[in-house]
Design a protein around this motif. Sequence first.
Motif, short mmCIF file in Angstrom:
data_model
loop_
_atom_site.label_atom_id
_atom_site.label_comp_id
_atom_site.label_asym_id
_atom_site.label_seq_id
_atom_site.Cartn_x
_atom_site.Cartn_y
_atom_site.Cartn_z
N VAL A 16 -8.03 -0.38 7.97
CA VAL A 16 -7.20 -1.33 8.69
C VAL A 16 -5.95 -1.45 8.07
N VAL A 17 -4.72 -1.17 8.85
CA VAL A 17 -3.48 -1.49 8.51
C VAL A 17 -3.04 -2.87 8.97
N VAL A 18 -2.40 -3.48 8.04
CA VAL A 18 -1.74 -4.82 8.38
C VAL A 18 -0.03 -4.74 8.20
N GLU A 19 0.68 -4.72 8.87
CA GLU A 19 2.17 -4.84 8.64
C GLU A 19 2.53 -6.03 8.28
N GLY A 20 3.03 -6.16 7.33
CA GLY A 20 3.81 -7.58 7.11
C GLY A 20 3.93 -7.61 5.33
N ALA A 30 0.90 -1.45 -0.08
CA ALA A 30 0.00 0.08 -0.05
C ALA A 30 0.85 1.35 0.03
N ALA A 31 1.93 1.18 0.38
CA ALA A 31 2.93 2.19 0.47
C ALA A 31 2.39 3.60 1.37
N THR A 47 7.68 1.73 8.87
CA THR A 47 7.50 3.39 8.74
C THR A 47 6.35 3.73 7.82
N ARG A 48 6.19 3.07 6.50
CA ARG A 48 4.90 3.20 5.67
C ARG A 48 3.74 2.91 6.19
N ALA A 49 3.82 1.81 7.16
CA ALA A 49 2.55 1.28 7.67
C ALA A 49 2.02 2.62 8.61
#
Length: 413
Positions: A314-318, A270-271, A296-298
Amino acid sequence: MPAEGPRGAKLNSRWLTVVGIGEDGLAGLGDEAKQLIAQAEVIFGGKRHLALVAAFAKGEARAWPVPFDAEMADVLALAGRRVCVLASGDPFFHGVGATLARKVEPREMHVIPAPSAISLAAARLGWALQDIETVSLHGRPLDLIRPLLQPNAHILALTSDGEAPAAIARLLAELDFGASRLTVLEALGGPNEKLRTARADAFDLENINPLNVLAIEIDSNPQARVLPLTVGLADHLFDHDGQITKREIRSITLSTLAPRRGELLWDIGAASGSIGIEWMLAHPSMRAIAIEADPTRAARIGRNAATCGVPGLVVVEGSAPRALARLDTPDAIFIGGGGSDTGVLNAAIKALRTGGRLVANAVTLEMEALLLDRHVSLGGDLIRINISRASPVGTMQAWRPAMPVTQWSWVKP
């Protein structure tokens, strides 16, 4: 045969009464509502509501539990008995009536609504309901008001407490809507009703009743942060590190994704989050999950979502495809980054529901080759997008082409 209610209870009639009640209490209720309240064996409501009918009610009074039980277990356990639920104003306008209707069949309910706080506010101000924007900020982020901040807009907002109007005024001033006129309508319909007005950038009202509606008449200046109503927000409205689907490409991409009411989007790689954010801006019912490997982008995606008025993103970091496991099934998927990584495209295709749309953009030769292969094997549409911008060349101007984008779109059969 008698109807079967929640948990298999056999019902002979409507066992659940939902009565909308205003700040005027019994005085604002009709004879039918009073009779049904008096006949109820058990009466549910907030402590304030129960106090308003205490002199009239004969059944057992039960205040809502804290925290509130959205599953309505206590109410459903009494299916078949004479139960009454008291609600503020119109039970089906951001009220408990809608919650109950997800658990109880309409034929088992007898609903008697009262005017909502929004209707009362419009009546006091002389505003036509069809011409205004309404939003519930009760227990929800104030950022939800941002998309409604349009020149000359009239907004009625349900708030959570007496502090919310001042917080909204500060937000408006920060976004260069400081000249907007704010009217706080307190305890509408009751003996303590009060209307007070102030400018957003000079808001000084104190001791505001927690039961209030905030009316906003938007007055903006040229610097105001207005979110356009069309797709393709200016790039500067997003915080980014250069990794962003640029405005023109984003417009085409969102058009191809074709958002429809209530749908869920996966934005893979998603950047800045721009695609998922604009997807959610299309309608309040839209949902999006942004998958981003860089922490950092998440974090930046979450901030962008809030400042663009869609804090529910919703942000999923991975990293995909591993990060895609156990996510809700998407109606549409966009792949903007990391699509050439092993297994990402295959995982997205597998996860997409039947009839769902997939759009993938490529700027690298590796990703383009992958999309060409999928186009040959699966079909779909393949386009190349070339954008050039005028830029200085010495004392003159010339076209400077951006990197071309290859876009594959496909509908899962």
